[in-house]
Design a protein around this motif. Structure first.
Motif, PDB file in Angstrom:
ATOM      1  N   HIS A  97      -9.162 -25.730  23.522  1.00 51.75           N
ATOM      2  CA  HIS A  97     -10.278 -25.050  23.670  1.00 51.75           C
ATOM      3  C   HIS A  97     -10.413 -24.654  24.927  1.00 51.75           C
ATOM      4  O   HIS A  97     -11.314 -24.197  25.602  1.00 51.75           O
ATOM      5  CB  HIS A  97     -11.273 -26.012  23.299  1.00 51.75           C
ATOM      6  N   THR A 136     -13.927 -21.985  18.505  1.00 50.75           N
ATOM      7  CA  THR A 136     -15.369 -22.352  17.821  1.00 50.75           C
ATOM      8  C   THR A 136     -16.074 -22.561  18.701  1.00 50.75           C
ATOM      9  O   THR A 136     -17.442 -22.577  18.238  1.00 50.75           O
ATOM     10  CB  THR A 136     -15.089 -23.670  17.049  1.00 50.75           C
ATOM     11  N   ALA A 193      -8.606 -22.849   9.685  1.00 49.94           N
ATOM     12  CA  ALA A 193      -8.675 -24.149   9.146  1.00 49.94           C
ATOM     13  C   ALA A 193     -10.024 -24.517   8.520  1.00 49.94           C
ATOM     14  O   ALA A 193     -10.870 -23.521   8.424  1.00 49.94           O
ATOM     15  CB  ALA A 193      -8.506 -25.370  10.335  1.00 49.94           C
ATOM     16  N   LEU A 236      -4.187 -23.987   8.594  1.00 48.19           N
ATOM     17  CA  LEU A 236      -3.937 -25.246   8.744  1.00 48.19           C
ATOM     18  C   LEU A 236      -4.209 -25.905   7.394  1.00 48.19           C
ATOM     19  O   LEU A 236      -5.295 -25.684   6.812  1.00 48.19           O
ATOM     20  CB  LEU A 236      -4.944 -26.123   9.723  1.00 48.19           C
ATOM     21  N   GLN A 254      -0.547 -30.294   8.577  1.00 46.50           N
ATOM     22  CA  GLN A 254      -1.227 -31.161   9.606  1.00 46.50           C
ATOM     23  C   GLN A 254      -1.690 -32.702   8.987  1.00 46.50           C
ATOM     24  O   GLN A 254      -2.206 -32.846   8.044  1.00 46.50           O
ATOM     25  CB  GLN A 254      -2.551 -30.778  10.160  1.00 46.50           C
ATOM     26  N   GLY A 313       0.175 -36.017  15.501  1.00 41.04           N
ATOM     27  CA  GLY A 313       0.916 -37.002  16.223  1.00 41.04           C
ATOM     28  C   GLY A 313       2.104 -36.633  16.939  1.00 41.04           C
ATOM     29  O   GLY A 313       2.939 -37.461  17.541  1.00 41.04           O
ATOM     30  N   THR A 342       0.721 -28.831  18.341  1.00 35.88           N
ATOM     31  CA  THR A 342       0.033 -29.795  18.890  1.00 35.88           C
ATOM     32  C   THR A 342      -1.439 -29.664  19.272  1.00 35.88           C
ATOM     33  O   THR A 342      -1.775 -28.573  19.657  1.00 35.88           O
ATOM     34  CB  THR A 342       1.054 -30.222  19.927  1.00 35.88           C
ATOM     35  N   LEU A 382      -4.700 -32.860  25.787  1.00 34.17           N
ATOM     36  CA  LEU A 382      -5.959 -33.385  26.608  1.00 34.17           C
ATOM     37  C   LEU A 382      -5.972 -34.347  27.719  1.00 34.17           C
ATOM     38  O   LEU A 382      -6.640 -34.455  28.390  1.00 34.17           O
ATOM     39  CB  LEU A 382      -6.611 -34.171  25.473  1.00 34.17           C
ATOM     40  N   TYR A 426     -14.086 -38.157  22.262  1.00 37.59           N
ATOM     41  CA  TYR A 426     -13.615 -36.936  21.805  1.00 37.59           C
ATOM     42  C   TYR A 426     -12.684 -36.873  20.715  1.00 37.59           C
ATOM     43  O   TYR A 426     -12.076 -37.993  20.321  1.00 37.59           O
ATOM     44  CB  TYR A 426     -13.198 -36.152  23.026  1.00 37.59           C
ATOM     45  N   PHE A 427     -12.451 -35.783  20.013  1.00 36.03           N
ATOM     46  CA  PHE A 427     -11.415 -35.676  19.089  1.00 36.03           C
ATOM     47  C   PHE A 427      -9.882 -35.863  19.765  1.00 36.03           C
ATOM     48  O   PHE A 427      -9.595 -35.217  20.660  1.00 36.03           O
ATOM     49  CB  PHE A 427     -11.317 -34.064  18.614  1.00 36.03           C
ATOM     50  N   GLY A 450      -5.855 -37.807  18.489  1.00 34.65           N
ATOM     51  CA  GLY A 450      -5.129 -38.350  17.503  1.00 34.65           C
ATOM     52  C   GLY A 450      -4.533 -39.652  17.822  1.00 34.65           C
ATOM     53  O   GLY A 450      -4.557 -40.084  18.623  1.00 34.65           O
TER      54      GLY A 450
HETATM   55  C1  LIG Z   1      -9.836 -31.661  20.860  1.00 33.23           C
HETATM   56  C2  LIG Z   1      -9.322 -31.035  19.760  1.00 33.23           C
HETATM   57  C3  LIG Z   1     -10.138 -30.261  19.103  1.00 33.23           C
HETATM   58  C4  LIG Z   1      -9.586 -29.514  17.868  1.00 33.23           C
HETATM   59  N1  LIG Z   1     -10.358 -28.483  17.188  1.00 33.23           N
HETATM   60  C5  LIG Z   1      -9.675 -27.763  16.287  1.00 33.23           C
HETATM   61  C6  LIG Z   1     -10.246 -26.385  15.974  1.00 33.23           C
HETATM   62  O1  LIG Z   1     -11.423 -26.050  16.314  1.00 33.23           O
HETATM   63  N2  LIG Z   1      -9.726 -25.689  14.988  1.00 33.23           N
HETATM   64  C7  LIG Z   1      -8.324 -26.117  14.460  1.00 33.23           C
HETATM   65  O2  LIG Z   1      -7.897 -25.534  13.509  1.00 33.23           O
HETATM   66  N3  LIG Z   1      -7.788 -27.187  14.892  1.00 33.23           N
HETATM   67  C8  LIG Z   1      -8.417 -28.071  15.590  1.00 33.23           C
HETATM   68  N4  LIG Z   1      -7.837 -29.326  16.177  1.00 33.23           N
HETATM   69  C9  LIG Z   1      -6.409 -29.782  15.368  1.00 33.23           C
HETATM   70  C10 LIG Z   1      -5.549 -29.135  16.266  1.00 33.23           C
HETATM   71  O3  LIG Z   1      -5.280 -27.764  15.900  1.00 33.23           O
HETATM   72  C11 LIG Z   1      -4.135 -29.800  15.915  1.00 33.23           C
HETATM   73  O4  LIG Z   1      -3.745 -29.372  14.441  1.00 33.23           O
HETATM   74  C12 LIG Z   1      -4.004 -31.198  16.060  1.00 33.23           C
HETATM   75  O5  LIG Z   1      -4.548 -31.659  17.312  1.00 33.23           O
HETATM   76  C13 LIG Z   1      -2.495 -31.751  15.638  1.00 33.23           C
HETATM   77  O6  LIG Z   1      -2.534 -33.181  15.946  1.00 33.23           O
HETATM   78  P1  LIG Z   1      -2.488 -33.931  17.321  1.00 33.23           P
HETATM   79  O7  LIG Z   1      -3.864 -34.174  17.670  1.00 33.23           O
HETATM   80  O8  LIG Z   1      -1.803 -35.279  17.077  1.00 33.23           O
HETATM   81  O9  LIG Z   1      -1.331 -33.132  18.090  1.00 33.23           O
HETATM   82  C14 LIG Z   1      -8.300 -30.001  17.387  1.00 33.23           C
HETATM   83  C15 LIG Z   1      -7.805 -31.015  17.646  1.00 33.23           C
HETATM   84  C16 LIG Z   1      -8.143 -31.535  19.038  1.00 33.23           C
HETATM   85  C17 LIG Z   1      -7.369 -32.633  19.644  1.00 33.23           C
END
Ligand SMILES: Cc1cc2nc3c(=O)[nH]c(=O)nc-3n(C[C@H](O)[C@H](O)[C@H](O)COP(=O)(O)O)c2cc1C
Length: 379
Positions: free
Chosen positions: A21, A41, A146, A168, A189, A227, A247, A252, A339-340, A342
């Motif tokens: 982002h 987004t 997605a 996705l 994913q 991952g 990824t 982050l 925060y988001f 994995g």
């Molecule tokens: C902080 C964060 C925000 C995310 N936001 C979105 C998003 O807005 N749209 C989307 O398609 N995927 C989003 N994802 C998923 C990523 O596109 C990606 O598929 C995912 O991070 C892959 O796994 P990993 O985090 O283990 O590398 C987000 C992932 C993270 C970590």
């Protein structure tokens, strides 16, 4: 010369896709020979226009993409709510009371009202389509979607402009539906991933999706996501049939990212078991760093989560308050910083620049590919 399909379609030099982002990460990765994908987004169309103009200036022709979310399934309870003012009005005030109670236990002061999100912001189909239009007015080399089937407008516009459309998915059936709808690249994913995710692990999902697409006669390349934090893992997934890695979490822990220092410190300290797949941030299951926030919302005696996009209207102002307090030195608030992210967070040992991450991925990728063949004397 043989060429990787996804590199051919997108112009990436090395098939390492970096979702972020943060525009700085996207530009740094694309300039380093990977492929940055800007997550749109959390912006209004006007803000996205500014962000993409900045990226265009920075990347000097290097390829990059944009990811929007056009959710396919909308909760019937929110379908009739057409703007953020009416959505905010539909949230029972007791939810704000619950937020104040949870945050109050960690020394984060209460706030009287839900702040109304700016109009044209938030994860809704209309907002996703408006962002898509802005994205197509820039020289993007990929558009991704997605949370459901890529909308027909995206597929048509992508074809017209020669921009590949990626989708996705977290399950084999979803990959087949996307292929039938006409997408060009599948991002499979696994449940390990940060953000919205399904329940199947990356290790199983990749060969399952590659095989299913092939058997159904769809000649569509697959990127592996979830991952993947190292070039060795990337090589492993490519050995299993993927054409590259997609990824998110690994970026982050870069100083360029939108993450706070408190969150980056927590990433370095976290184990892979410290994440949770919970609806308590967006209203749909998304993996994030686990804190007392998630325990409270997911508890049986909790209020239950709200549907998307209402849940985000409650949670995002709360997480902003938590970050503010933590940055001001409130140690208790730091406990709630999340925060988001994995499960790969367990592999984060330090922060590194985005450029360095691309470099390390390449080195590890090459070492693992040549190392495997040589250790078994099979070259
Ligand atoms: C902080 C964060 C925000 C995310 N936001 C979105 C998003 O807005 N749209 C989307 O398609 N995927 C989003 N994802 C998923 C990523 O596109 C990606 O598929 C995912 O991070 C892959 O796994 P990993 O985090 O283990 O590398 C987000 C992932 C993270 C970590």
């Amino acid at each position: 010369m043989p060429m990787n399909r996804v590199c051919e379609m997108t112009g990436a030099e090395f098939p390492l896709f970096a979702f972020s982002h943060c525009r700085d990460v996207v530009a740094a990765v694309s300039k380093a020979g990977g492929f940055g994908v800007f997550g749109a987004t959390r912006f209004t169309p006007e803000q996205l226009e500014e962000e993409l103009a900045w990226i265009d200036e920075q990347v000097d022709g290097a390829p990059y993409g944009v990811d929007v979310l056009v959710p396919e399934v909308i909760d019937p309870a929110v379908r009739a709510l057409v703007d953020n003012r009416s959505r905010a009005a539909a949230i029972d005030p007791s939810y704000q009371g619950f937020v104040n109670e949870v945050l109050g236990k960690y020394g984060v002061p209460p706030e009287a009202d839900l702040r109304v999100m700016p109009e044209r912001m938030g994860i809704t189909p209309e907002n996703g389509l408006a962002l898509m239009e802005v994205a197509f007015s820039h020289p993007i080399k990929l558009i991704a979607n997605a949370l459901g089937i890529a909308p027909p407008a995206m597929i048509e516009e992508g074809r017209k402009r020669g921009v590949p459309v990626a989708a996705l998915v977290g399950a084999k059936e979803h990959a087949l539906r996307q292929a039938e709808a006409g997408v060009d690249i599948i991002v499979a994913q696994g449940t390990e991933a940060g953000g919205h995710c399904g329940e199947v692990s990356t290790l199983v999902l990749i060969p399952e999706v590659v095989r299913a697409l092939g058997r159904a006669g769809h000649d569509i390349p697959v990127l592996a996501a979830g991952g993947i934090m190292t070039g060795g893992q990337m090589a492993g997934m490519m050995a299993a049939g993927a054409q590259g890695a997609w990824t998110g979490s690994v970026w982050l822990a870069t100083p360029e990212a939108e993450t706070s220092e408190a969150f980056r410190d927590k990433m370095v300290a976290a184990r892979s078991r410290d994440t949770v797949r919970s609806k308590s941030r967006t209203g749909k299951p998304a993996r994030q760093l686990k804190t007392a926030w998630h325990d409270a919302w997911d508890a049986e005696d909790g209020p239950g989560t709200l549907p998307m996009p209402l849940m985000g209207m409650v949670s995002e102002p709360a997480f902003a308050r938590i970050e503010r307090e933590a940055a001001a030195g409130n140690h208790e608030a730091r406990e709630l910083v999340s925060y988001f992210v994995g499960q790969g967070v367990g592999l984060v040992e330090q922060t590194r620049s985005a450029r360095q991450v691309v470099h390390d991925f390449r080195e590890e990728f090459l070492d693992s590919v040549s190392g495997l063949a040589s250790t078994l004397d099979m070259e």
